[in-house]
Design a protein around this motif. Sequence first.
Motif, PDB file in Angstrom:
ATOM      1  N   LYS A  36      -9.282 -56.927  66.317  1.00  0.00           N
ATOM      2  CA  LYS A  36      -7.904 -57.516  66.044  1.00  0.00           C
ATOM      3  C   LYS A  36      -7.951 -58.973  66.784  1.00  0.00           C
ATOM      4  CE  LYS A  36      -4.881 -53.608  65.975  1.00  0.00           C
ATOM      5  NZ  LYS A  36      -4.049 -52.964  66.964  1.00  0.00           N
ATOM      6  N   ASP A  37      -7.685 -59.964  65.872  1.00  0.00           N
ATOM      7  CA  ASP A  37      -7.310 -61.354  66.474  1.00  0.00           C
ATOM      8  C   ASP A  37      -8.465 -61.972  67.137  1.00  0.00           C
ATOM      9  OD1 ASP A  37      -4.484 -61.301  65.672  1.00  0.00           O
ATOM     10  OD2 ASP A  37      -4.206 -60.134  67.704  1.00  0.00           O
ATOM     11  N   TRP A  38      -9.734 -61.825  66.667  1.00  0.00           N
ATOM     12  CA  TRP A  38     -11.136 -62.155  67.196  1.00  0.00           C
ATOM     13  C   TRP A  38     -11.120 -61.936  68.669  1.00  0.00           C
ATOM     14  CZ3 TRP A  38     -15.239 -63.854  64.644  1.00  0.00           C
ATOM     15  CH2 TRP A  38     -15.198 -64.265  63.399  1.00  0.00           C
ATOM     16  N   ARG A  39     -10.575 -60.847  69.006  1.00  0.00           N
ATOM     17  CA  ARG A  39     -10.517 -60.721  70.703  1.00  0.00           C
ATOM     18  C   ARG A  39     -11.991 -60.020  70.936  1.00  0.00           C
ATOM     19  NH1 ARG A  39      -6.731 -57.301  72.714  1.00  0.00           N
ATOM     20  NH2 ARG A  39      -6.034 -56.536  70.854  1.00  0.00           N
ATOM     21  N   ILE A  40     -13.022 -60.834  70.689  1.00  0.00           N
ATOM     22  CA  ILE A  40     -14.351 -60.020  70.826  1.00  0.00           C
ATOM     23  C   ILE A  40     -15.144 -60.431  72.159  1.00  0.00           C
ATOM     24  CG2 ILE A  40     -14.570 -59.857  68.350  1.00  0.00           C
ATOM     25  CD1 ILE A  40     -16.314 -62.425  68.353  1.00  0.00           C
ATOM     26  N   CYS A  92     -10.284 -59.912  56.796  1.00  0.00           N
ATOM     27  CA  CYS A  92      -9.463 -59.914  57.706  1.00  0.00           C
ATOM     28  C   CYS A  92      -9.044 -61.290  58.310  1.00  0.00           C
ATOM     29  CB  CYS A  92      -9.859 -58.884  58.939  1.00  0.00           C
ATOM     30  SG  CYS A  92     -10.280 -57.341  58.605  1.00  0.00           S
ATOM     31  N   TYR A  93     -10.090 -61.935  58.882  1.00  0.00           N
ATOM     32  CA  TYR A  93      -9.634 -63.304  59.417  1.00  0.00           C
ATOM     33  C   TYR A  93     -10.774 -64.151  59.218  1.00  0.00           C
ATOM     34  CZ  TYR A  93      -7.219 -60.226  62.762  1.00  0.00           C
ATOM     35  OH  TYR A  93      -6.219 -59.327  63.251  1.00  0.00           O
ATOM     36  N   PRO A  94     -11.119 -64.505  57.711  1.00  0.00           N
ATOM     37  CA  PRO A  94     -12.116 -65.381  57.397  1.00  0.00           C
ATOM     38  C   PRO A  94     -12.334 -66.754  58.069  1.00  0.00           C
ATOM     39  CG  PRO A  94     -10.410 -65.266  55.768  1.00  0.00           C
ATOM     40  CD  PRO A  94     -10.270 -64.559  56.556  1.00  0.00           C
ATOM     41  N   ARG A  95     -13.523 -67.174  58.329  1.00  0.00           N
ATOM     42  CA  ARG A  95     -13.885 -68.414  58.862  1.00  0.00           C
ATOM     43  C   ARG A  95     -15.134 -69.042  58.191  1.00  0.00           C
ATOM     44  NH1 ARG A  95     -13.004 -67.566  65.470  1.00  0.00           N
ATOM     45  NH2 ARG A  95     -10.680 -67.588  65.446  1.00  0.00           N
ATOM     46  N   VAL A  96     -15.487 -70.185  58.276  1.00  0.00           N
ATOM     47  CA  VAL A  96     -16.579 -70.931  57.534  1.00  0.00           C
ATOM     48  C   VAL A  96     -17.293 -71.437  58.654  1.00  0.00           C
ATOM     49  CG1 VAL A  96     -15.829 -70.879  55.318  1.00  0.00           C
ATOM     50  CG2 VAL A  96     -15.384 -72.830  56.650  1.00  0.00           C
ATOM     51  N   GLU A  97     -18.647 -71.301  58.457  1.00  0.00           N
ATOM     52  CA  GLU A  97     -19.568 -72.209  59.426  1.00  0.00           C
ATOM     53  C   GLU A  97     -20.575 -72.867  58.599  1.00  0.00           C
ATOM     54  OE1 GLU A  97     -19.521 -69.488  63.391  1.00  0.00           O
ATOM     55  OE2 GLU A  97     -21.296 -69.183  62.242  1.00  0.00           O
ATOM     56  N   ARG A 101      -9.403 -53.040  55.613  1.00  0.00           N
ATOM     57  CA  ARG A 101      -8.850 -54.570  56.126  1.00  0.00           C
ATOM     58  C   ARG A 101      -7.630 -54.377  57.135  1.00  0.00           C
ATOM     59  NH1 ARG A 101     -12.747 -54.824  53.395  1.00  0.00           N
ATOM     60  NH2 ARG A 101     -13.149 -55.819  51.517  1.00  0.00           N
ATOM     61  N   ILE A 102      -7.915 -53.528  57.807  1.00  0.00           N
ATOM     62  CA  ILE A 102      -6.993 -53.245  59.099  1.00  0.00           C
ATOM     63  C   ILE A 102      -7.798 -53.437  60.419  1.00  0.00           C
ATOM     64  CG2 ILE A 102      -5.119 -51.797  60.134  1.00  0.00           C
ATOM     65  CD1 ILE A 102      -4.724 -50.525  57.474  1.00  0.00           C
ATOM     66  N   PRO A 103      -7.710 -54.496  60.978  1.00  0.00           N
ATOM     67  CA  PRO A 103      -8.757 -54.835  62.041  1.00  0.00           C
ATOM     68  C   PRO A 103      -8.304 -53.673  63.323  1.00  0.00           C
ATOM     69  CG  PRO A 103      -7.623 -56.810  61.612  1.00  0.00           C
ATOM     70  CD  PRO A 103      -6.839 -55.586  60.842  1.00  0.00           C
ATOM     71  N   ALA A 104      -9.401 -53.313  64.101  1.00  0.00           N
ATOM     72  CA  ALA A 104      -9.391 -52.451  65.046  1.00  0.00           C
ATOM     73  C   ALA A 104      -9.221 -53.120  66.439  1.00  0.00           C
ATOM     74  CB  ALA A 104     -10.415 -51.683  65.122  1.00  0.00           C
ATOM     75  N   ASP A 105      -8.874 -52.274  67.420  1.00  0.00           N
ATOM     76  CA  ASP A 105      -8.941 -52.671  68.758  1.00  0.00           C
ATOM     77  C   ASP A 105     -10.139 -53.140  69.246  1.00  0.00           C
ATOM     78  OD1 ASP A 105      -6.075 -52.329  69.368  1.00  0.00           O
ATOM     79  OD2 ASP A 105      -6.205 -50.452  69.741  1.00  0.00           O
ATOM     80  N   PRO A 106     -10.334 -53.998  70.234  1.00  0.00           N
ATOM     81  CA  PRO A 106     -11.747 -54.401  70.589  1.00  0.00           C
ATOM     82  C   PRO A 106     -12.536 -52.862  71.040  1.00  0.00           C
ATOM     83  CG  PRO A 106     -10.142 -55.958  71.479  1.00  0.00           C
ATOM     84  CD  PRO A 106      -9.614 -54.637  70.910  1.00  0.00           C
ATOM     85  N   LEU A 107     -13.839 -52.833  70.612  1.00  0.00           N
ATOM     86  CA  LEU A 107     -14.539 -51.661  71.097  1.00  0.00           C
ATOM     87  C   LEU A 107     -14.767 -51.827  72.682  1.00  0.00           C
ATOM     88  CD1 LEU A 107     -17.394 -51.315  68.656  1.00  0.00           C
ATOM     89  CD2 LEU A 107     -15.066 -50.343  68.545  1.00  0.00           C
ATOM     90  N   THR A 108     -14.808 -52.981  73.229  1.00  0.00           N
ATOM     91  CA  THR A 108     -14.983 -53.293  74.618  1.00  0.00           C
ATOM     92  C   THR A 108     -13.946 -52.675  75.578  1.00  0.00           C
ATOM     93  OG1 THR A 108     -14.472 -55.564  74.263  1.00  0.00           O
ATOM     94  CG2 THR A 108     -16.829 -54.827  74.776  1.00  0.00           C
TER      95      THR A 108
END
Length: 262
Positions: free
Chosen positions: A146-150, A101-106, A21-28
Amino acid sequence: MLEPAQRAEAASVLWAAQRDRIPADPLTITYPGIGTEDAYGIQLLNIRRQLDEGKTVSGHKVGLSSEVMQQMMGVDEPDYGHLLSDMVLPEGTPVEAGRYCYPRVEVEIGYVLGRSLPGEGCTTADVLAATEYIVPAIELIDSRIKDWRIRIADTIADNASSAGFVLGSARVRPQDLDPAGIAAVLHRDGEEIARGNTSAVLGDPTEAVAWLARKVASFGVRLEAGHVILPGSCTRAVDVRPGEEYRADFEGLGSVSVGFVH
C-alpha cells in the motif's frame, strides 16, 4: 527470522495483491521479525509459482543501486529481483496502466549477456567480456504494498518492485561505449522531466552487474547467456498515468519509449 509457515503466508499475501491489484499492508508491519534472508526466500517462493505457471526468467534487475536510495532504506548494498517473460514490454505497444497498482518508470541501460557470468568473484571485466551489447531501457516498477510504504524487506519480498521493462532498438557493444558515463534525459509527452547519468549507479553500472552475479551465486543462481540485466536507474522514479508517453534519450546510445493507456 520468520518460520517457514510465515514465509509461505507472506508470499501468498503478495501473490494475492498482485493477482487482484489490491495492495497489501507492509510485510514489515505484519511480520515485525522479517529480515533480508526471509525476504529473498519469500521472493523465490513467488518466482517458483510463476515458473510453475509456464513463465521463464528473462533476466534480473538491481535495485537500490544509488547511494541516496541506500541511505533512504538504511542499507549498505543494493537488492535484486527477477525479470520474467511476461514482464517484457515490446516498444511501440501501449501498456495498460490498470494492470498495476502504483506504476512508475525508471531510466536505465540494459546489459544483454552473450555468455553466462561467473558467480563468486565476478568482476567488471568479466561483465564487459560477457556482454553482447548494451541497450537503452525503461524499467516499469510497481509495489504490491500500500502506497509504496516500503522498507528493504518489503521491496525484496515483492521481487524488488519489478513489473516490466522496455528495450530500445539500439545495440552497442560495451567496447564502443563507456557504460559509466552515459547522460540520460527522460521526457513525458515531449517535455523534459528528469535528467541523470549512469555514473549514479554505484559509480559505474557494470559494478552493479558484477555485484549481482556474486550475490545471486550465494543462492545457487547464475546470470545466463541471453539474459537482460538492468543495473539500476540513473534518474528518479516517475509516477505514470494513462494517456502519458515517455521517452528516454541516452547520449551515444539512442532512445526508448513507452506509452500508457487505460
